[in-house]
Design a protein around this motif. Structure first.
Motif: not given
Ligand SMILES: C[S@@+](CC[C@H](N)C(=O)[O-])C[C@H]1O[C@@H](n2cnc3c(N)ncnc32)[C@H](O)[C@@H]1O
Length: 369
Positions: A189-209
């Motif tokens: 339900k929360h917003v998640l922002i990665d301002p230095f996402c590079g190849s996207g690891t953190i946003p992709i892991e968050a989406a999977m979770y």
């Protein structure tokens, strides 16, 4: 049956919590290793679902050994034919010793191999052991003269989910990204922002979770090559994992100053059909403006491991103060190898966690208010 799950040093509590949520009772948790009991085929489920473990092992046995004879006899005393066939490829993958009489790794390797083969010949009543089918990788840990023999059920490290075909210069390990997300307490339900996402690891892991996609759903494991592999049982675990996916809207954003990185991140996300759940956009951190007042900034800014890069990285950490000032209600979780990040960022973190993975030492800095 006893299991051992491995994680980066420092992340034991996060992996233990994941296991507890799966209803396992933890026996021991230290040195990047969690010991717990489980059912005979639980490793199917564990490999499929653990987000922060590097590997899952079956603990074959534990005994004291001060001499190579003790080591040999200890292995002979174990019951092995329920784990190995009469013709498996047996590989003594790694030997780790500390504070013990036995330390010569190659001798340990060959004694362990010989003892396992001899014991299997005896149990199967065969004269020669042919190494033909299935891969059985074993790790030997000897600490304070206590030997632990562990059979790897994972194969390739569990951080390899399969979506990251392309990487940035300094990609973050998927399991560490997942650990940051779980540790920070981010929820779908929360917003998640990665301002230095590079190849996207953190946003992709968050989406999977966030969508409850099992991290191991789209890859293979070494146990699938084993003599006792139960395809229909594993199929049921996979079916269950697929049924548990909850497709829902997410508010996950990844920014990077490099176009190329944004292209790579988008492609990695689309490998798991996650592109519609994450917004990737080329943006400099200095010009990030958000439509939200609260949420989580979970990120991995440049490290600056080399001297010149270090100065540059420190400057970026100083510029990151702007984010904090503009978005004070956000929670921050920042991972970098820089031990003095806080000095440049201008405030002391609420929690600092050292994470060691092989030769790499990282620090997770959390700001919760
Ligand atoms: C350590 S990497 C991130 C790696 C990422 N976590 C991954 O797994 O691929 C840091 C990223 O920050 C980006 N970057 C550097 N300075 C930036 C800035 N001022 N604004 C936005 N992005 C920047 C770089 O292009 C690089 O992709």
């Amino acid at each position: 049956m006893k299991y051992l799950a491995l994680c980066s040093l420092g992340l034991e509590k996060i992996l233990s919590n994941e296991l507890k949520k799966m209803n396992y009772k933890i026996d021991k948790a230290n040195d990047g290793m969690i010991e717990f009991s489980g059912g005979e085929f639980d490793y199917y489920n564990l490999n499929l679902n653990l987000r922060t473990a590097e590997r899952v092992f079956i603990k074959l046995g534990e005994f004291n050994a001060f001499t190579f004879d003790d080591l040999y006899d200890g292995i002979i005393s174990l019951h092995l034919s329920s784990f190995f066939p009469k013709n498996g490829k047996i590989i003594i993958d790694k030997v780790r010793t500390s504070r013990s009489a036995l330390y010569n790794q190659s001798v340990i390797q060959s004694v362990v191999k010989k003892a396992i083969v001899e014991k299997l010949k005896k149990e199967y009543k065969i004269n020669s052991y042919k190494e033909e089918n299935g891969e059985y990788k074993i790790r030997v840990y000897i600490k304070n003269n206590k030997v632990t023999l562990a059979l790897d059920t994972s194969g390739e490290g569990l951080h390899k989910r399969g979506y990251r075909k392309l990487v940035s210069e300094a990609p973050l390990r998927e399991t560490i990204a997942a650990s940051m997300i779980l540790k920070a307490g981010w929820k779908r339900k929360h917003v998640l922002i990665d301002p230095f996402c590079g190849s996207g690891t953190i946003p992709i892991e968050a989406a999977m979770y966030g969508l409850n996609i099992a991290p191991g759903l789209y890859r293979n494991f070494v146990f699938e090559t084993w003599f006792n592999f139960d395809k229909s049982k594993f199929g049921k675990y996979k079916k269950n994992a697929i049924e548990n996916i909850k497709y829902t809207d997410l508010k996950i954003f990844g920014f990077d100053k490099e176009y190329k990185m944004i292209e790579i991140a988008k492609e990695n996300a689309s490998n798991f059909n996650l592109d519609k759940y994450i917004e990737f956009e080329r943006k400099n951190m200095e010009s990030v403006t958000l439509d939200f007042e609260e949420g989580y900034i979970i990120t991995n800014p440049p490290y600056g491991d080399r001297l010149n890069d270090k100065k540059h990285a420190e400057k970026i950490y100083e510029q990151m103060r702007y984010l904090r000032k503009k978005y004070p209600k956000f929670k921050y979780s920042i991972v970098t190898s820089h031990e003095k990040f806080e000095e440049f960022f201008g405030s002391k973190s609420d929690k600092k966690k050292k994470v060691v993975n092989g030769k790499q030492v990282l620090y997770i800095y959390e700001y919760n208010k």
